[in-house]
Motif scaffolding. Structure first.
Motif, PDB file in Angstrom:
ATOM      1  N   ARG A   1     -31.476  -3.205  -3.572  1.00 50.90           N
ATOM      2  CA  ARG A   1     -30.963  -1.850  -3.533  1.00 50.90           C
ATOM      3  C   ARG A   1     -31.974  -0.889  -4.143  1.00 50.90           C
ATOM      4  O   ARG A   1     -32.640  -1.193  -5.134  1.00 50.90           O
ATOM      5  CB  ARG A   1     -29.650  -1.746  -4.303  1.00 50.90           C
ATOM      6  N   ARG A   2     -32.099   0.264  -3.532  1.00 49.82           N
ATOM      7  CA  ARG A   2     -33.018   1.300  -4.008  1.00 49.82           C
ATOM      8  C   ARG A   2     -32.263   2.607  -4.109  1.00 49.82           C
ATOM      9  O   ARG A   2     -31.560   3.003  -3.171  1.00 49.82           O
ATOM     10  CB  ARG A   2     -34.191   1.450  -3.042  1.00 49.82           C
ATOM     11  N   SER A   3     -32.396   3.269  -5.230  1.00 53.95           N
ATOM     12  CA  SER A   3     -31.718   4.544  -5.446  1.00 53.95           C
ATOM     13  C   SER A   3     -32.760   5.606  -5.791  1.00 53.95           C
ATOM     14  O   SER A   3     -33.604   5.398  -6.670  1.00 53.95           O
ATOM     15  CB  SER A   3     -30.690   4.427  -6.580  1.00 53.95           C
ATOM     16  N   ARG A   4     -32.691   6.714  -5.072  1.00 54.03           N
ATOM     17  CA  ARG A   4     -33.619   7.814  -5.324  1.00 54.03           C
ATOM     18  C   ARG A   4     -32.827   9.081  -5.626  1.00 54.03           C
ATOM     19  O   ARG A   4     -31.785   9.344  -5.007  1.00 54.03           O
ATOM     20  CB  ARG A   4     -34.531   8.063  -4.125  1.00 54.03           C
ATOM     21  N   GLN A   5     -33.305   9.847  -6.574  1.00 48.53           N
ATOM     22  CA  GLN A   5     -32.697  11.123  -6.921  1.00 48.53           C
ATOM     23  C   GLN A   5     -33.707  12.235  -6.669  1.00 48.53           C
ATOM     24  O   GLN A   5     -34.838  12.163  -7.159  1.00 48.53           O
ATOM     25  CB  GLN A   5     -32.257  11.171  -8.394  1.00 48.53           C
ATOM     26  N   VAL A   6     -33.303  13.214  -5.889  1.00 45.45           N
ATOM     27  CA  VAL A   6     -34.164  14.344  -5.564  1.00 45.45           C
ATOM     28  C   VAL A   6     -33.587  15.580  -6.235  1.00 45.45           C
ATOM     29  O   VAL A   6     -32.470  16.000  -5.914  1.00 45.45           O
ATOM     30  CB  VAL A   6     -34.248  14.560  -4.038  1.00 45.45           C
ATOM     31  N   ARG A   7     -34.321  16.127  -7.171  1.00 46.53           N
ATOM     32  CA  ARG A   7     -33.869  17.346  -7.828  1.00 46.53           C
ATOM     33  C   ARG A   7     -34.044  18.528  -6.878  1.00 46.53           C
ATOM     34  O   ARG A   7     -35.132  18.779  -6.377  1.00 46.53           O
ATOM     35  CB  ARG A   7     -34.656  17.588  -9.113  1.00 46.53           C
ATOM     36  N   ILE A   8     -32.957  19.239  -6.638  1.00 48.15           N
ATOM     37  CA  ILE A   8     -32.984  20.325  -5.668  1.00 48.15           C
ATOM     38  C   ILE A   8     -33.938  21.432  -6.111  1.00 48.15           C
ATOM     39  O   ILE A   8     -34.605  22.051  -5.272  1.00 48.15           O
ATOM     40  CB  ILE A   8     -31.558  20.875  -5.452  1.00 48.15           C
ATOM     41  N   ASP A   9     -34.053  21.666  -7.421  1.00 45.92           N
ATOM     42  CA  ASP A   9     -34.934  22.741  -7.875  1.00 45.92           C
ATOM     43  C   ASP A   9     -36.412  22.381  -7.730  1.00 45.92           C
ATOM     44  O   ASP A   9     -37.286  23.231  -7.932  1.00 45.92           O
ATOM     45  CB  ASP A   9     -34.626  23.120  -9.327  1.00 45.92           C
ATOM     46  N   ARG A  10     -36.726  21.119  -7.356  1.00 40.77           N
ATOM     47  CA  ARG A  10     -38.110  20.720  -7.148  1.00 40.77           C
ATOM     48  C   ARG A  10     -38.475  20.630  -5.671  1.00 40.77           C
ATOM     49  O   ARG A  10     -39.606  20.305  -5.325  1.00 40.77           O
ATOM     50  CB  ARG A  10     -38.366  19.356  -7.803  1.00 40.77           C
ATOM     51  N   LEU A  11     -37.524  20.905  -4.803  1.00 39.18           N
ATOM     52  CA  LEU A  11     -37.798  20.855  -3.375  1.00 39.18           C
ATOM     53  C   LEU A  11     -38.807  21.934  -2.991  1.00 39.18           C
ATOM     54  O   LEU A  11     -38.665  23.094  -3.363  1.00 39.18           O
ATOM     55  CB  LEU A  11     -36.501  21.063  -2.577  1.00 39.18           C
ATOM     56  N   GLN A  12     -39.830  21.540  -2.254  1.00 39.33           N
ATOM     57  CA  GLN A  12     -40.838  22.486  -1.803  1.00 39.33           C
ATOM     58  C   GLN A  12     -40.703  22.802  -0.318  1.00 39.33           C
ATOM     59  O   GLN A  12     -41.096  23.879   0.127  1.00 39.33           O
ATOM     60  CB  GLN A  12     -42.240  21.930  -2.078  1.00 39.33           C
ATOM     61  N   ALA A  13     -40.164  21.882   0.438  1.00 39.33           N
ATOM     62  CA  ALA A  13     -39.982  22.116   1.872  1.00 39.33           C
ATOM     63  C   ALA A  13     -38.975  21.109   2.412  1.00 39.33           C
ATOM     64  O   ALA A  13     -38.852  19.993   1.898  1.00 39.33           O
ATOM     65  CB  ALA A  13     -41.302  21.991   2.619  1.00 39.33           C
ATOM     66  N   ILE A  14     -38.255  21.539   3.438  1.00 39.65           N
ATOM     67  CA  ILE A  14     -37.330  20.651   4.144  1.00 39.65           C
ATOM     68  C   ILE A  14     -37.569  20.859   5.633  1.00 39.65           C
ATOM     69  O   ILE A  14     -37.348  21.946   6.162  1.00 39.65           O
ATOM     70  CB  ILE A  14     -35.858  20.948   3.797  1.00 39.65           C
ATOM     71  N   ASP A  15     -38.035  19.816   6.312  1.00 45.28           N
ATOM     72  CA  ASP A  15     -38.339  19.901   7.735  1.00 45.28           C
ATOM     73  C   ASP A  15     -37.242  19.225   8.548  1.00 45.28           C
ATOM     74  O   ASP A  15     -36.603  18.273   8.093  1.00 45.28           O
ATOM     75  CB  ASP A  15     -39.675  19.234   8.054  1.00 45.28           C
ATOM     76  N   ILE A  16     -37.037  19.722   9.755  1.00 45.36           N
ATOM     77  CA  ILE A  16     -36.114  19.106  10.704  1.00 45.36           C
ATOM     78  C   ILE A  16     -36.945  18.470  11.816  1.00 45.36           C
ATOM     79  O   ILE A  16     -37.703  19.166  12.501  1.00 45.36           O
ATOM     80  CB  ILE A  16     -35.138  20.137  11.288  1.00 45.36           C
ATOM     81  N   VAL A  17     -36.812  17.157  11.980  1.00 49.42           N
ATOM     82  CA  VAL A  17     -37.602  16.406  12.964  1.00 49.42           C
ATOM     83  C   VAL A  17     -36.662  15.801  13.992  1.00 49.42           C
ATOM     84  O   VAL A  17     -35.649  15.195  13.635  1.00 49.42           O
ATOM     85  CB  VAL A  17     -38.432  15.302  12.276  1.00 49.42           C
ATOM     86  N   GLN A  18     -37.012  15.965  15.283  1.00 52.83           N
ATOM     87  CA  GLN A  18     -36.196  15.423  16.372  1.00 52.83           C
ATOM     88  C   GLN A  18     -37.054  14.639  17.358  1.00 52.83           C
ATOM     89  O   GLN A  18     -37.693  15.230  18.233  1.00 52.83           O
ATOM     90  CB  GLN A  18     -35.480  16.550  17.125  1.00 52.83           C
ATOM     91  N   PRO A  19     -37.105  13.311  17.244  1.00 52.38           N
ATOM     92  CA  PRO A  19     -37.725  12.513  18.312  1.00 52.38           C
ATOM     93  C   PRO A  19     -36.949  12.696  19.617  1.00 52.38           C
ATOM     94  O   PRO A  19     -35.829  13.210  19.621  1.00 52.38           O
ATOM     95  CB  PRO A  19     -37.621  11.082  17.786  1.00 52.38           C
ATOM     96  N   LEU A  20     -37.553  12.256  20.720  1.00 55.42           N
ATOM     97  CA  LEU A  20     -36.981  12.517  22.036  1.00 55.42           C
ATOM     98  C   LEU A  20     -35.545  11.999  22.167  1.00 55.42           C
ATOM     99  O   LEU A  20     -34.640  12.736  22.573  1.00 55.42           O
ATOM    100  CB  LEU A  20     -37.863  11.882  23.115  1.00 55.42           C
ATOM    101  N   LEU A  21     -35.322  10.725  21.825  1.00 51.29           N
ATOM    102  CA  LEU A  21     -33.980  10.155  21.977  1.00 51.29           C
ATOM    103  C   LEU A  21     -32.991  10.834  21.042  1.00 51.29           C
ATOM    104  O   LEU A  21     -31.841  11.100  21.426  1.00 51.29           O
ATOM    105  CB  LEU A  21     -34.011   8.645  21.716  1.00 51.29           C
ATOM    106  N   ALA A  22     -33.429  11.131  19.808  1.00 53.42           N
ATOM    107  CA  ALA A  22     -32.553  11.816  18.857  1.00 53.42           C
ATOM    108  C   ALA A  22     -32.156  13.186  19.395  1.00 53.42           C
ATOM    109  O   ALA A  22     -30.994  13.601  19.279  1.00 53.42           O
ATOM    110  CB  ALA A  22     -33.245  11.955  17.505  1.00 53.42           C
ATOM    111  N   ARG A  23     -33.100  13.890  20.013  1.00 55.49           N
ATOM    112  CA  ARG A  23     -32.792  15.211  20.569  1.00 55.49           C
ATOM    113  C   ARG A  23     -31.799  15.087  21.713  1.00 55.49           C
ATOM    114  O   ARG A  23     -30.903  15.919  21.865  1.00 55.49           O
ATOM    115  CB  ARG A  23     -34.084  15.879  21.046  1.00 55.49           C
ATOM    116  N   ALA A  24     -31.951  14.038  22.540  1.00 56.71           N
ATOM    117  CA  ALA A  24     -31.014  13.836  23.647  1.00 56.71           C
ATOM    118  C   ALA A  24     -29.606  13.536  23.135  1.00 56.71           C
ATOM    119  O   ALA A  24     -28.611  13.901  23.787  1.00 56.71           O
ATOM    120  CB  ALA A  24     -31.498  12.693  24.537  1.00 56.71           C
ATOM    121  N   LEU A  25     -29.511  12.902  21.983  1.00 53.19           N
ATOM    122  CA  LEU A  25     -28.214  12.553  21.401  1.00 53.19           C
ATOM    123  C   LEU A  25     -27.691  13.628  20.458  1.00 53.19           C
ATOM    124  O   LEU A  25     -26.616  13.465  19.871  1.00 53.19           O
ATOM    125  CB  LEU A  25     -28.323  11.225  20.633  1.00 53.19           C
TER     126      LEU A  25
END
Length: 293
Positions: A90-114
Protein backbone atom coordinates in the motif's frame (compact mmCIF):
# COMPACT_ATOMS: atom_id res chain seq x y z
CA UNK A 1 -17.33 29.28 9.88
CA UNK A 2 -17.74 26.55 7.26
CA UNK A 3 -21.20 25.26 6.39
CA UNK A 4 -22.17 21.56 6.35
CA UNK A 5 -21.96 21.66 2.54
CA UNK A 6 -18.41 23.02 2.75
CA UNK A 7 -17.44 20.30 5.22
CA UNK A 8 -18.99 17.62 3.00
CA UNK A 9 -17.16 18.92 -0.07
CA UNK A 10 -13.84 18.99 1.77
CA UNK A 11 -14.33 15.30 2.56
CA UNK A 12 -15.15 14.60 -1.07
CA UNK A 13 -13.52 11.60 -2.66
CA UNK A 14 -13.93 7.98 -3.60
CA UNK A 15 -12.90 5.69 -6.42
CA UNK A 16 -11.80 6.48 -9.91
CA UNK A 17 -14.21 5.82 -12.79
CA UNK A 18 -15.00 2.09 -13.34
CA UNK A 19 -13.80 2.28 -16.96
CA UNK A 20 -10.30 3.27 -15.83
CA UNK A 21 -8.93 -0.33 -16.28
CA UNK A 22 -10.19 -0.38 -19.89
CA UNK A 23 -8.32 2.83 -20.74
CA UNK A 24 -5.12 1.61 -19.07
CA UNK A 25 -5.29 -1.80 -20.76
CA UNK A 26 -5.76 -0.07 -24.12
CA UNK A 27 -2.43 1.69 -23.59
CA UNK A 28 -0.81 -1.74 -23.19
CA UNK A 29 -2.40 -2.79 -26.50
CA UNK A 30 -1.04 0.32 -28.23
CA UNK A 31 2.45 -0.42 -26.87
CA UNK A 32 2.28 -3.99 -28.21
CA UNK A 33 1.15 -2.72 -31.62
CA UNK A 34 4.01 -0.22 -31.73
CA UNK A 35 6.50 -2.93 -30.77
CA UNK A 36 5.13 -5.24 -33.48
CA UNK A 37 5.40 -2.49 -36.09
CA UNK A 38 8.99 -1.75 -35.14
CA UNK A 39 9.88 -5.45 -35.43
CA UNK A 40 7.76 -6.12 -38.49
CA UNK A 41 10.15 -8.57 -40.13
CA UNK A 42 10.39 -10.72 -36.99
CA UNK A 43 6.61 -10.72 -36.57
CA UNK A 44 6.09 -11.98 -40.12
CA UNK A 45 8.21 -15.08 -39.48
CA UNK A 46 7.03 -15.73 -35.94
CA UNK A 47 5.02 -18.78 -34.99
CA UNK A 48 1.93 -19.17 -32.85
CA UNK A 49 3.83 -18.30 -29.68
CA UNK A 50 4.11 -14.58 -30.49
CA UNK A 51 0.32 -13.94 -30.63
CA UNK A 52 -0.02 -16.04 -27.48
CA UNK A 53 2.52 -13.84 -25.67
CA UNK A 54 0.73 -10.70 -26.89
CA UNK A 55 -2.66 -11.96 -25.67
CA UNK A 56 -1.11 -12.98 -22.34
CA UNK A 57 0.48 -9.56 -21.91
CA UNK A 58 -2.86 -7.89 -22.66
CA UNK A 59 -4.67 -10.08 -20.11
CA UNK A 60 -2.01 -9.38 -17.46
CA UNK A 61 -2.28 -5.66 -18.21
CA UNK A 62 -6.07 -5.73 -17.86
CA UNK A 63 -5.98 -7.72 -14.60
CA UNK A 64 -3.31 -5.43 -13.17
CA UNK A 65 -5.34 -2.37 -14.16
CA UNK A 66 -8.49 -3.77 -12.51
CA UNK A 67 -6.62 -4.52 -9.28
CA UNK A 68 -4.97 -1.10 -9.30
CA UNK A 69 -8.38 0.56 -9.77
CA UNK A 70 -9.99 -1.54 -7.02
CA UNK A 71 -7.31 -0.60 -4.47
CA UNK A 72 -7.06 3.10 -5.31
CA UNK A 73 -8.91 5.72 -3.25
CA UNK A 74 -8.67 9.48 -3.09
CA UNK A 75 -10.19 12.02 -0.72
CA UNK A 76 -9.97 15.77 -0.19
CA UNK A 77 -9.64 16.44 3.52
CA UNK A 78 -9.21 20.06 4.51
CA UNK A 79 -6.11 21.39 2.85
CA UNK A 80 -4.80 18.09 1.45
CA UNK A 81 -5.55 15.55 -1.24
CA UNK A 82 -4.98 11.99 0.02
CA UNK A 83 -4.36 9.23 -2.53
CA UNK A 84 -4.07 5.59 -1.41
CA UNK A 85 -3.01 2.95 -3.93
CA UNK A 86 -1.17 -0.35 -4.24
CA UNK A 87 -2.21 -4.02 -4.19
CA UNK A 88 0.58 -5.93 -2.44
CA UNK A 89 2.28 -2.86 -1.00
CA UNK A 90 0.00 0.00 0.00
CA UNK A 91 1.17 3.50 -0.85
CA UNK A 92 -0.31 6.69 0.56
CA UNK A 93 0.47 10.14 -0.77
CA UNK A 94 -0.63 13.49 0.61
CA UNK A 95 -0.69 16.54 -1.65
CA UNK A 96 -0.90 19.86 0.11
CA UNK A 97 -3.28 22.05 -1.85
CA UNK A 98 -1.36 25.23 -1.00
CA UNK A 99 1.72 23.73 -2.71
CA UNK A 100 0.00 22.94 -5.99
CA UNK A 101 1.69 24.72 -8.89
CA UNK A 102 -0.35 23.36 -11.79
CA UNK A 103 -3.17 20.95 -12.53
CA UNK A 104 -3.41 19.60 -16.08
CA UNK A 105 -6.29 17.74 -17.72
CA UNK A 106 -5.09 14.93 -20.02
CA UNK A 107 -7.35 12.95 -22.36
CA UNK A 108 -5.95 10.02 -24.36
CA UNK A 109 -8.00 9.03 -27.40
CA UNK A 110 -10.02 6.22 -25.79
CA UNK A 111 -10.56 8.25 -22.60
CA UNK A 112 -11.89 11.15 -24.69
CA UNK A 113 -14.26 8.80 -26.54
CA UNK A 114 -15.57 7.55 -23.18
CA UNK A 115 -15.86 11.08 -21.73
CA UNK A 116 -13.04 10.53 -19.23
CA UNK A 117 -9.98 12.58 -18.28
CA UNK A 118 -6.90 12.33 -16.07
CA UNK A 119 -5.83 15.02 -13.63
CA UNK A 120 -2.10 15.59 -13.31
CA UNK A 121 -1.19 17.47 -10.13
CA UNK A 122 2.21 19.18 -10.11
CA UNK A 123 3.96 20.43 -7.00
CA UNK A 124 7.44 21.78 -6.37
CA UNK A 125 10.10 19.12 -6.86
CA UNK A 126 9.83 18.12 -10.53
CA UNK A 127 8.94 14.50 -11.31
CA UNK A 128 8.86 13.54 -7.61
CA UNK A 129 6.17 16.15 -7.03
CA UNK A 130 3.85 14.86 -9.74
CA UNK A 131 0.67 12.94 -8.94
CA UNK A 132 -1.79 11.48 -11.45
CA UNK A 133 -5.46 11.00 -10.70
CA UNK A 134 -7.10 9.12 -13.53
CA UNK A 135 -9.53 8.49 -14.76
CA UNK A 136 -12.56 10.64 -13.87
CA UNK A 137 -15.55 11.88 -15.82
CA UNK A 138 -14.49 14.95 -17.79
CA UNK A 139 -17.03 17.19 -16.07
CA UNK A 140 -15.88 15.97 -12.65
CA UNK A 141 -12.22 16.46 -13.56
CA UNK A 142 -12.86 20.01 -14.76
CA UNK A 143 -14.87 20.90 -11.65
CA UNK A 144 -12.28 19.33 -9.34
CA UNK A 145 -9.43 21.15 -11.10
CA UNK A 146 -11.18 24.53 -10.84
CA UNK A 147 -11.98 23.96 -7.16
CA UNK A 148 -8.43 22.87 -6.25
CA UNK A 149 -6.88 25.82 -8.10
CA UNK A 150 -9.24 28.19 -6.28
CA UNK A 151 -8.33 26.64 -2.91
CA UNK A 152 -4.62 26.82 -3.76
CA UNK A 153 -5.09 30.56 -4.34
CA UNK A 154 -6.82 30.94 -0.97
CA UNK A 155 -10.31 31.31 -2.47
CA UNK A 156 -13.55 29.48 -1.82
CA UNK A 157 -13.84 26.18 -3.69
CA UNK A 158 -17.04 27.42 -5.33
CA UNK A 159 -15.20 30.31 -7.01
CA UNK A 160 -15.91 30.02 -10.77
CA UNK A 161 -13.06 29.54 -13.19
CA UNK A 162 -11.50 32.80 -14.36
CA UNK A 163 -12.32 33.94 -17.93
CA UNK A 164 -9.68 33.75 -20.65
CA UNK A 165 -8.63 35.82 -23.67
CA UNK A 166 -7.32 33.93 -26.74
CA UNK A 167 -3.81 34.96 -27.80
CA UNK A 168 -2.46 32.42 -30.31
CA UNK A 169 -3.92 29.58 -32.35
CA UNK A 170 -1.76 27.37 -34.59
CA UNK A 171 -3.68 25.90 -37.50
CA UNK A 172 -3.48 22.19 -38.26
CA UNK A 173 -1.77 22.95 -41.56
CA UNK A 174 0.98 24.91 -39.82
CA UNK A 175 1.60 22.10 -37.32
CA UNK A 176 1.72 19.39 -40.00
CA UNK A 177 3.81 21.54 -42.35
CA UNK A 178 6.27 22.43 -39.59
CA UNK A 179 6.72 18.76 -38.69
CA UNK A 180 7.23 17.72 -42.33
CA UNK A 181 9.82 20.46 -42.85
CA UNK A 182 11.76 19.49 -39.73
CA UNK A 183 15.19 17.81 -39.68
CA UNK A 184 13.86 14.34 -38.64
CA UNK A 185 11.38 14.41 -41.54
CA UNK A 186 14.12 15.41 -43.98
CA UNK A 187 16.27 12.50 -42.78
CA UNK A 188 13.29 10.16 -43.17
CA UNK A 189 12.60 11.26 -46.73
CA UNK A 190 16.28 10.79 -47.71
CA UNK A 191 16.26 7.35 -46.04
CA UNK A 192 13.13 6.24 -47.93
CA UNK A 193 14.43 7.45 -51.31
CA UNK A 194 17.85 5.84 -50.78
CA UNK A 195 16.53 2.39 -49.82
CA UNK A 196 13.79 2.50 -52.45
CA UNK A 197 16.38 3.29 -55.14
CA UNK A 198 18.61 0.48 -53.86
CA UNK A 199 15.70 -1.98 -53.93
CA UNK A 200 14.77 -1.02 -57.52
CA UNK A 201 18.37 -1.05 -58.74
CA UNK A 202 19.13 -4.46 -57.23
CA UNK A 203 15.78 -6.02 -57.95
CA UNK A 204 15.43 -7.16 -54.32
CA UNK A 205 12.36 -5.57 -52.64
CA UNK A 206 13.53 -7.05 -49.33
CA UNK A 207 16.12 -4.30 -49.06
CA UNK A 208 13.37 -1.71 -48.64
CA UNK A 209 11.32 -4.01 -46.40
CA UNK A 210 14.27 -4.45 -44.07
CA UNK A 211 14.59 -0.68 -43.76
CA UNK A 212 10.96 -0.21 -42.69
CA UNK A 213 11.64 -0.35 -38.91
CA UNK A 214 14.14 2.49 -39.23
CA UNK A 215 11.75 4.49 -41.41
CA UNK A 216 8.94 3.97 -38.90
CA UNK A 217 11.23 5.08 -36.09
CA UNK A 218 12.25 8.29 -37.87
CA UNK A 219 8.74 9.24 -38.93
CA UNK A 220 7.48 8.26 -35.47
CA UNK A 221 9.25 11.37 -34.17
CA UNK A 222 7.50 13.47 -36.82
CA UNK A 223 4.14 11.93 -35.97
CA UNK A 224 4.69 12.52 -32.26
CA UNK A 225 5.28 16.21 -32.96
CA UNK A 226 2.03 16.46 -34.94
CA UNK A 227 0.05 14.50 -32.37
CA UNK A 228 1.40 16.46 -29.42
CA UNK A 229 1.03 20.00 -30.80
CA UNK A 230 -2.00 19.74 -33.10
CA UNK A 231 -4.57 22.45 -32.36
CA UNK A 232 -2.10 24.38 -30.18
CA UNK A 233 -3.81 27.38 -28.56
CA UNK A 234 -2.63 29.91 -25.98
CA UNK A 235 -5.00 32.04 -23.91
CA UNK A 236 -4.40 34.64 -21.21
CA UNK A 237 -6.28 34.53 -17.90
CA UNK A 238 -5.83 35.93 -14.37
CA UNK A 239 -4.44 32.57 -13.22
CA UNK A 240 -1.76 32.45 -15.98
CA UNK A 241 -1.31 31.23 -19.54
CA UNK A 242 -3.65 28.45 -20.59
CA UNK A 243 -2.36 25.99 -23.18
CA UNK A 244 -4.41 23.42 -25.03
CA UNK A 245 -3.01 21.01 -27.60
CA UNK A 246 -3.09 17.44 -28.86
CA UNK A 247 -4.69 15.41 -31.64
CA UNK A 248 -5.48 11.99 -30.20
CA UNK A 249 -4.35 12.84 -26.65
CA UNK A 250 -5.50 16.32 -25.69
CA UNK A 251 -3.90 18.24 -22.86
CA UNK A 252 -5.09 21.39 -21.08
CA UNK A 253 -2.38 23.16 -19.05
CA UNK A 254 -2.15 26.36 -17.06
CA UNK A 255 1.20 28.09 -16.54
CA UNK A 256 0.86 30.37 -13.48
CA UNK A 257 2.29 33.91 -13.62
CA UNK A 258 6.00 34.17 -12.87
CA UNK A 259 6.77 30.54 -13.78
CA UNK A 260 8.29 31.31 -17.19
CA UNK A 261 12.04 31.67 -16.61
CA UNK A 262 13.35 31.99 -20.16
CA UNK A 263 11.98 32.27 -23.70
CA UNK A 264 13.82 31.38 -26.90
CA UNK A 265 12.72 31.83 -30.52
CA UNK A 266 13.96 29.16 -32.96
CA UNK A 267 13.57 29.22 -36.76
CA UNK A 268 14.82 26.13 -38.65
CA UNK A 269 16.14 26.72 -42.15
CA UNK A 270 13.16 25.36 -44.10
CA UNK A 271 10.70 27.19 -41.85
CA UNK A 272 12.01 30.58 -43.02
CA UNK A 273 10.29 30.09 -46.37
CA UNK A 274 6.90 30.02 -44.61
CA UNK A 275 7.80 32.61 -41.98
CA UNK A 276 7.29 30.14 -39.12
CA UNK A 277 9.07 30.19 -35.76
CA UNK A 278 9.06 28.00 -32.66
CA UNK A 279 8.87 29.50 -29.18
CA UNK A 280 10.60 27.46 -26.45
CA UNK A 281 9.80 28.41 -22.85
CA UNK A 282 11.57 27.11 -19.76
CA UNK A 283 9.02 26.79 -16.98
CA UNK A 284 9.95 26.54 -13.29
CA UNK A 285 8.97 23.25 -11.70
CA UNK A 286 9.04 21.24 -14.94
CA UNK A 287 12.24 19.29 -15.43
CA UNK A 288 13.14 19.81 -19.07
CA UNK A 289 9.70 21.19 -19.85
CA UNK A 290 9.35 23.12 -23.07
CA UNK A 291 6.28 24.79 -24.46
CA UNK A 292 6.34 24.98 -28.26
CA UNK A 293 4.36 27.05 -30.74
Amino acid sequence: MSTPDDQAWRRRGGRLHPLTPVVRAARVLVSLAALATYNLESVRHAGWWLPAIAVGALIVGLVTSVLSWAFTRFVIDGGEVHIDSGVLFRRSRQVRIDRLQAIDIVQPLLARALGLAELKLDMAGGAEGRVRLGYLRLEEAQALRAALLAMAAGLDHRTPEAPQRPLVHCSGGAIVGGALLSTPALIGFIWVVAFLAAAIASGHPGIFTGALPGVVSVFGTVWQTIQQHFGFTVADSPDGLRLRHGLFETRAQTVPPGRVQAVRIVQPLLWRVCGWVRVDANIAGYAGHRAED
